[in-house]
Design a protein around this motif. Structure first.
Motif, PDB file in Angstrom:
ATOM      1  N   ALA A  61      -2.894  -8.982  -5.593  1.00 43.61           N
ATOM      2  CA  ALA A  61      -1.438  -9.092  -5.703  1.00 43.61           C
ATOM      3  C   ALA A  61      -0.695  -8.101  -4.814  1.00 43.61           C
ATOM      4  CB  ALA A  61      -1.018  -8.884  -7.156  1.00 43.61           C
ATOM      5  N   THR A  62      -1.246  -6.909  -4.602  1.00 45.43           N
ATOM      6  CA  THR A  62      -0.487  -5.854  -3.923  1.00 45.43           C
ATOM      7  C   THR A  62      -1.162  -5.357  -2.651  1.00 45.43           C
ATOM      8  OG1 THR A  62       0.364  -5.143  -6.071  1.00 45.43           O
ATOM      9  CG2 THR A  62       0.599  -3.607  -4.257  1.00 45.43           C
ATOM     10  N   CYS A  63      -2.415  -4.995  -2.741  1.00 40.99           N
ATOM     11  CA  CYS A  63      -3.082  -4.268  -1.660  1.00 40.99           C
ATOM     12  C   CYS A  63      -3.488  -5.143  -0.473  1.00 40.99           C
ATOM     13  CB  CYS A  63      -4.319  -3.565  -2.198  1.00 40.99           C
ATOM     14  SG  CYS A  63      -4.015  -2.563  -3.669  1.00 40.99           S
TER      15      CYS A  63
ATOM     16  N   ALA B 163      -3.442   7.044  -3.130  1.00 41.52           N
ATOM     17  CA  ALA B 163      -3.029   5.697  -3.546  1.00 41.52           C
ATOM     18  C   ALA B 163      -1.834   5.752  -4.484  1.00 41.52           C
ATOM     19  CB  ALA B 163      -4.194   4.969  -4.205  1.00 41.52           C
ATOM     20  N   ILE B 164      -1.816   6.729  -5.377  1.00 34.27           N
ATOM     21  CA  ILE B 164      -0.722   6.821  -6.352  1.00 34.27           C
ATOM     22  C   ILE B 164       0.544   7.390  -5.721  1.00 34.27           C
ATOM     23  CG2 ILE B 164       0.039   7.994  -8.461  1.00 34.27           C
ATOM     24  CD1 ILE B 164      -2.819   7.689  -9.512  1.00 34.27           C
ATOM     25  N   GLU B 165       0.396   8.434  -4.920  1.00 35.36           N
ATOM     26  CA  GLU B 165       1.570   9.101  -4.341  1.00 35.36           C
ATOM     27  C   GLU B 165       1.974   8.537  -2.983  1.00 35.36           C
ATOM     28  OE1 GLU B 165       0.574  13.226  -4.249  1.00 35.36           O
ATOM     29  OE2 GLU B 165       0.415  13.369  -6.427  1.00 35.36           O
ATOM     30  N   GLY B 166       1.071   7.844  -2.315  1.00 36.75           N
ATOM     31  CA  GLY B 166       1.352   7.319  -0.988  1.00 36.75           C
ATOM     32  C   GLY B 166       0.897   8.292   0.082  1.00 36.75           C
ATOM     33  N   LEU B 167       0.634   7.769   1.276  1.00 33.69           N
ATOM     34  CA  LEU B 167       0.186   8.597   2.395  1.00 33.69           C
ATOM     35  C   LEU B 167       0.554   7.886   3.687  1.00 33.69           C
ATOM     36  CD1 LEU B 167      -1.501  11.111   3.279  1.00 33.69           C
ATOM     37  CD2 LEU B 167      -3.464   9.572   3.383  1.00 33.69           C
ATOM     38  N   ARG B 168       1.219   8.589   4.578  1.00 33.24           N
ATOM     39  CA  ARG B 168       1.684   8.061   5.871  1.00 33.24           C
ATOM     40  C   ARG B 168       2.418   6.728   5.653  1.00 33.24           C
ATOM     41  NH1 ARG B 168      -2.915  10.956   7.195  1.00 33.24           N
ATOM     42  NH2 ARG B 168      -4.459   9.310   7.059  1.00 33.24           N
TER      43      ARG B 168
ATOM     44  N   PRO C 236       3.071   3.185   0.974  1.00 35.98           N
ATOM     45  CA  PRO C 236       3.990   3.658  -0.074  1.00 35.98           C
ATOM     46  C   PRO C 236       3.235   3.981  -1.355  1.00 35.98           C
ATOM     47  CG  PRO C 236       4.145   1.285   0.158  1.00 35.98           C
ATOM     48  CD  PRO C 236       3.213   1.758   1.235  1.00 35.98           C
ATOM     49  N   ALA C 237       3.883   4.712  -2.224  1.00 36.90           N
ATOM     50  CA  ALA C 237       3.283   5.045  -3.512  1.00 36.90           C
ATOM     51  C   ALA C 237       2.939   3.774  -4.274  1.00 36.90           C
ATOM     52  CB  ALA C 237       4.250   5.899  -4.324  1.00 36.90           C
ATOM     53  N   LYS C 238       1.753   3.762  -4.848  1.00 34.51           N
ATOM     54  CA  LYS C 238       1.252   2.615  -5.616  1.00 34.51           C
ATOM     55  C   LYS C 238       1.298   1.324  -4.813  1.00 34.51           C
ATOM     56  CE  LYS C 238       2.270   4.618 -10.100  1.00 34.51           C
ATOM     57  NZ  LYS C 238       2.847   4.418 -11.414  1.00 34.51           N
ATOM     58  N   GLY C 239       1.134   1.446  -3.517  1.00 35.43           N
ATOM     59  CA  GLY C 239       1.108   0.271  -2.652  1.00 35.43           C
ATOM     60  C   GLY C 239       2.432  -0.454  -2.584  1.00 35.43           C
ATOM     61  N   GLY C 240       3.494   0.204  -3.010  1.00 39.42           N
ATOM     62  CA  GLY C 240       4.816  -0.425  -2.983  1.00 39.42           C
ATOM     63  C   GLY C 240       5.169  -1.158  -4.259  1.00 39.42           C
ATOM     64  N   ASN C 241       4.315  -1.091  -5.260  1.00 39.64           N
ATOM     65  CA  ASN C 241       4.573  -1.767  -6.529  1.00 39.64           C
ATOM     66  C   ASN C 241       4.726  -0.721  -7.635  1.00 39.64           C
ATOM     67  OD1 ASN C 241       4.720  -3.355  -8.795  1.00 39.64           O
ATOM     68  ND2 ASN C 241       2.876  -4.540  -8.356  1.00 39.64           N
ATOM     69  N   PRO C 242       5.958  -0.268  -7.905  1.00 41.67           N
ATOM     70  CA  PRO C 242       6.147   0.790  -8.899  1.00 41.67           C
ATOM     71  C   PRO C 242       5.826   0.350 -10.326  1.00 41.67           C
ATOM     72  CG  PRO C 242       8.263  -0.075  -8.178  1.00 41.67           C
ATOM     73  CD  PRO C 242       7.213  -0.704  -7.315  1.00 41.67           C
ATOM     74  N   ASP C 243       5.665  -0.933 -10.575  1.00 41.84           N
ATOM     75  CA  ASP C 243       5.347  -1.413 -11.922  1.00 41.84           C
ATOM     76  C   ASP C 243       3.885  -1.182 -12.297  1.00 41.84           C
ATOM     77  OD1 ASP C 243       7.936  -2.276 -12.291  1.00 41.84           O
ATOM     78  OD2 ASP C 243       7.521  -4.313 -11.581  1.00 41.84           O
ATOM     79  N   LEU C 244       3.063  -0.821 -11.307  1.00 41.30           N
ATOM     80  CA  LEU C 244       1.653  -0.609 -11.602  1.00 41.30           C
ATOM     81  C   LEU C 244       1.453   0.682 -12.382  1.00 41.30           C
ATOM     82  CD1 LEU C 244      -0.055  -1.577  -8.218  1.00 41.30           C
ATOM     83  CD2 LEU C 244      -0.028  -2.882 -10.339  1.00 41.30           C
ATOM     84  N   ASP C 245       0.565   0.624 -13.337  1.00 38.15           N
ATOM     85  CA  ASP C 245       0.169   1.795 -14.099  1.00 38.15           C
ATOM     86  C   ASP C 245      -0.851   2.572 -13.261  1.00 38.15           C
ATOM     87  OD1 ASP C 245      -1.820   2.854 -16.581  1.00 38.15           O
ATOM     88  OD2 ASP C 245       0.356   2.959 -16.940  1.00 38.15           O
ATOM     89  N   ASP C 246      -0.980   3.863 -13.490  1.00 35.04           N
ATOM     90  CA  ASP C 246      -1.940   4.667 -12.735  1.00 35.04           C
ATOM     91  C   ASP C 246      -3.371   4.170 -12.930  1.00 35.04           C
ATOM     92  OD1 ASP C 246       0.158   6.150 -11.821  1.00 35.04           O
ATOM     93  OD2 ASP C 246      -0.310   7.964 -12.979  1.00 35.04           O
TER      94      ASP C 246
END
Length: 187
Positions: free
Chosen positions: A90-92, A127-132, A135-145
């Motif tokens: 769905a996201t990655c 993956a959670i915080e984002g890098l370069r 985005p954080a959580k792959g751009g899906n803020p609804d995802l749980d850690d």
């Protein structure tokens, strides 16, 4: 001087041509009106003689829009955590499926080896915080850690990693409910 400049040229030169032009104009006007009336009256009118006032038609018009195939999500209900593969799909996959913006491709052990060498905690943190460009959580803020952690394990293990599936923490409500009787017993 000559009066040659003042002569006007016209397509209608005889009375017969004038009569044909006027008749043609009226004929086109009448045909246009007939076509317009046909266009306006071609639609089925509602009212007497139609089923627009039947109970079924009224119920259909008054039914909520949500009954047209929308699925509601209970925000106050317990969250159902997705599997790592479902989160990836769905996201990655948007970036890691094709290697967009420098993202390591799914299943490419060579591009993942340096990242996996940093360890599970570092990869998960990125993956959670984002890098370069990620985005954080792959751009899906609804995802749980936990869902992000599952996706990290799924992607990393498909690329040569040996990470263990993360443990799902106990729900907070159950932990609070278990703590309450213990506190009452100590009183």
């Amino acid at each position: 001087m000559s009066d040659a400049h003042n002569e006007q040229q016209s397509a209608i030169k005889t009375p017969k041509q004038l009569l044909a032009a006027v008749a043609g104009f009226f004929l086109l006007t009448v045909i246009g009106i007939i076509l317009l009336v046909q266009f306006v009256t071609a639609q089925k009118l509602t009212g007497a003689g139609t089923d627009s006032q039947s109970p079924e038609a009224i119920a259909e018009r008054l039914s909520p829009v949500a009954n047209a195939g929308f699925t509601f999500k209970d925000a106050s209900g317990p969250k159902v955590l997705q599997s790592g593969e479902a989160v990836y799909t769905a996201t990655c996959v948007a970036c890691h499926g094709a290697g967009m913006a420098g993202a390591p491709k799914f299943g490419d052990a060579g591009s993942w080896s340096a990242r996996l060498a940093q360890g599970y905690d570092t990869v998960l943190k990125h993956a959670i915080e984002g890098l370069r460009a990620m985005p954080a959580k792959g751009g899906n803020p609804d995802l749980d850690d936990v869902e992000v952690a599952r996706a990290v394990v799924y992607i990393a293990n498909a690329s040569g990693g040996k990470f263990k599936e993360p443990e799902v923490p106990a729900p907070a409500a159950a932990a609070d409910g278990a703590a309450a009787p213990a506190q009452e017993a100590t009183k």
